[in-house]
Each structure stands twice: as structure tokens, then as C-alpha cells.
Design an enzyme around this catalytic site. Structure first.
Site, PDB file in Angstrom:
ATOM      1  N   ARG A  50       0.839  -1.206   0.000  1.00 33.75           N
ATOM      2  CA  ARG A  50       0.000   0.000   0.000  1.00 33.75           C
ATOM      3  C   ARG A  50       0.873   1.255   0.000  1.00 33.75           C
ATOM      4  NH1 ARG A  50      -4.531   0.657   4.581  1.00 33.75           N
ATOM      5  NH2 ARG A  50      -2.693   1.043   5.870  1.00 33.75           N
ATOM      6  N   LYS A 149      -2.655   7.002   1.386  1.00 38.94           N
ATOM      7  CA  LYS A 149      -2.455   7.233   2.824  1.00 38.94           C
ATOM      8  C   LYS A 149      -1.408   8.335   2.959  1.00 38.94           C
ATOM      9  CE  LYS A 149      -2.474   4.420   6.966  1.00 38.94           C
ATOM     10  NZ  LYS A 149      -3.487   5.208   7.657  1.00 38.94           N
ATOM     11  N   GLU A 182     -16.469   6.069   5.631  1.00 36.19           N
ATOM     12  CA  GLU A 182     -15.721   5.361   6.671  1.00 36.19           C
ATOM     13  C   GLU A 182     -15.710   6.224   7.914  1.00 36.19           C
ATOM     14  OE1 GLU A 182     -11.596   4.838   5.683  1.00 36.19           O
ATOM     15  OE2 GLU A 182     -11.373   6.896   4.998  1.00 36.19           O
TER      16      GLU A 182
END
Ligand code: PXG
Length: 288
Positions: A50, A149, A182
Site C-alpha cells: 500500500r 495514505k 468510513e
């Protein structure tokens, strides 16, 4: 405490970043939050994958191989004598000048902090969290992909502040179309009529490593699971709700916006998922 900084382990007092680092000046950088359980780094390879995807998305070339970063993570845990803890892996664009231009930053910086973890108090795993929906929307993927991220967490921090002002520890963030995306640092799952449902990345969910684990656990348990658009109404009327994240692991939600979820106590599917999750973290991972 020893910090890994640009190739060497240094004392925390000496672990310093330039004020000209674009990670600080512009939030131009990426990170991962990773857990160490009993000397195993949980899903390290998935976290590093990721990180690579985040790097690619912001056109940042990582000057280290996955193996080098993996070794550095393990070395940092060992140097601090940790068996259990939280690992923060950060890559910044590096030192540049006072303009936005990332191409003036010659070399990215990498640092790794491995520390003890501050967990949610145990009572929330048995009694469940009461959460709220906040007004701050998850940012539009056309502005910045929520899958990255990045070091730009102000969107989530604004939502976290609102949660706290409402007396809640976590909050649901909606996307700009009003669908559930989320929480501020956790993915969300609902259970409805025996099926587990969760918003997709297209709806603004971060592709959580713990979230991926839930898909695998659901398969193991034989519980159907799928990505689905969810409204607040769907969450209010769910039989069970739980959140997932590296820090929180799997945590139940028993109230949203003053509406009691299901029976008002953590549900049976949550219980089975948590049990499987806790077994997996102790038996799987990269030995440090
Ligand atoms: N959504 C968001 C926005 C996150 O930041 C998750 C979901 C869960 O993903 P993982 O891969 O952890 O299952 C996250 C990650 C903290 C902290 O210190 C937690 C996260 C991010 C940054 C800081 O509590 N959670």
C-alpha cells in the site's frame, strides 16, 4: 527510544526533520501504521504494498526496495526491545525550498517509529462504542484519492474534532454524495440479515489492511460479505456494526446518532470475527 531515520538508528532526541521538508511544509508524504504482535509484524508485506501504491499515486519514487524497508521496520522493533507495539512508517518528499515544486526535493526522507500502543479501553470491546455522524465530508476522490495514505490528514482531524465535541470517540464521515465512506481512522462494516456489508473505495473508504482481513475472515467463517453503498439509514437499521483499523483492530458499535444498533450489545457475528482476528494476529506475520 531508537528511531530509524534515513538509513540509521538514532536516539529519539536526535531524530529531527528539516523545517524545509515538504512533508512538514505541505503534508507532501505518505505513511503506514502497522502493528507488532508477539514479535510478528502483522501483514507487513501488504502495508508495504500500500505504501508503494501511495508513493506511485503521488509520483514519489521510493529509493529503497520493499526488502530494505521491511528489514528497517524489523530492525527498529528489535532495537527497541519490542514484542508488541505500533509502528509508524513515514516517507516524506524530503527537503526542498519554499515553493510547492516536489521536483526541487532531491531525496525523500524515511523514518520509522516503533512504540507501545495506546489501545481503546477493553470495555469498548465488550460494551461497544457510541458514535456519531459528523458534518465534515470525506474528501472528493476527484480532489485527492482517499486511497492514498498521505500526510494530509486534516480532513479526518476536522471530523475527529467534531466527534469529540459530540462526546464520541469515533465518527462516521459521509462522502460528498451523502453515502457512508468510513470513520476518521477506521473502516466501517454493518451486518444485515446475516450478510456483512462495507462501503467500497469508490465511496471514499481507505483500502484498510484490517478491512481486507475481514473479507478473508468472513470467507473462513462462511459469512457472505460484499461492498455496498450505505446510507446512515442502513447503519441505523443494521443488526450489527463494527469498525476496523490497525489501532482499533475490530471494535463494535452499539449506537449511532442516538439510535441503538440491533440489541444494543455487540453482536454474534462481530464476536466470531474478533475471535478469528485475534487468533490470526498471533499466528501470522513477519518475524522481527
Ligand atoms: N480509514 C482511515 C482514514 C485510516 O486512516 C483506516 C481506515 C484503517 O486502515 P488499516 O489499514 O489500519 O486497517 C485508517 C488507518 C492512529 C491512526 O494513530 C490510525 C489510522 C491512520 C492513522 C493514524 O490511530 N488508521
Amino acid at each position: 527510544m531508537k528511531i530509524y531515520l534515513d538509513g540509521a538508528l538514532v536516539d529519539s532526541a536526535d531524530a529531527k526533520i528539516s523545517v524545509f521538508d515538504h512533508g512538514l511544509l505541505y503534508g507532501d508524504g505518505i505513511f503506514e501504521g502497522i502493528r507488532l504482535y508477539g514479535g510478528n509484524v502483522f501483514r507487513l508485506d501488504e502495508h508495504l504494498e500500500r505504501l508503494e501504491y501511495s508513493a506511485k499515486a503521488i509520483l514519489l519514487t521510493l529509493p529503497w526496495t520493499r526488502q530494505q524497508i521491511s528489514d528497517a521496520v524489523c530492525e527498529t522493533c528489535r532495537a527497541n526491545g519490542l514484542r508488541d507495539g505500533y509502528i509508524r512508517l513515514v516517507v516524506t518528499r524530503g527537503v526542498g525550498d519554499l515553493g510547492l515544486s516536489p521536483w526541487l526535493c532531491k531525496l525523500p526522507s524515511i523514518f520509522i517509529i516503533a512504540d507501545k500502543i495506546a489501545l481503546y479501553p477493553a470495555k469498548y470491546y465488550t460494551e461497544g462504542l457510541e458514535i456519531v455522524t459528523v458534518a465534515t465530508r470525506r474528501m472528493n476522490p476527484a480532489a485527492l484519492s482517499p486511497a492514498i495514505k498521505s500526510l494530509n490528514y486534516l480532513n479526518n482531524i476536522m471530523a475527529k474534532i467534531e466527534a469529540r465535541q459530540a462526546g464520541a470517540l469515533e465518527a462516521i464521515m459521509l462522502n460528498d454524495q451523502g453515502f457512508v465512506a468510513e470513520c476518521t481512522g477506521d473502516n466501517i462494516f454493518i451486518v444485515h440479515k446475516g450478510k456483512i456489508l462495507t462501503p467500497s473505495a469508490q465511496q471514499g473508504a481507505l483500502k484498510g489492511i484490517t478491512r481486507d482481513e475481514i473479507f478473508s475472515i468472513a470467507k473462513e467463517l462462511g459469512v457472505p460479505i460484499e461492498e455496498h453503498s450505505l446510507t446512515r439509514y442502513d447503519v441505523w437499521n443494521a443488526d450489527e456494526v463494527f469498525l476496523t483499523g490497525t489501532g482499533a483492530e475490530v471494535i463494535p458499535v452499539v449506537k449511532l446518532d442516538g439510535r441503538t444498533i440491533g440489541t444494543g450489545a455487540p453482536g454474534p457475528i462481530f464476536g466470531r470475527v474478533l475471535e478469528s482476528f485475534r487468533r490470526r494476529v498471533l499466528t501470522e506475520g513477519t518475524r522481527i
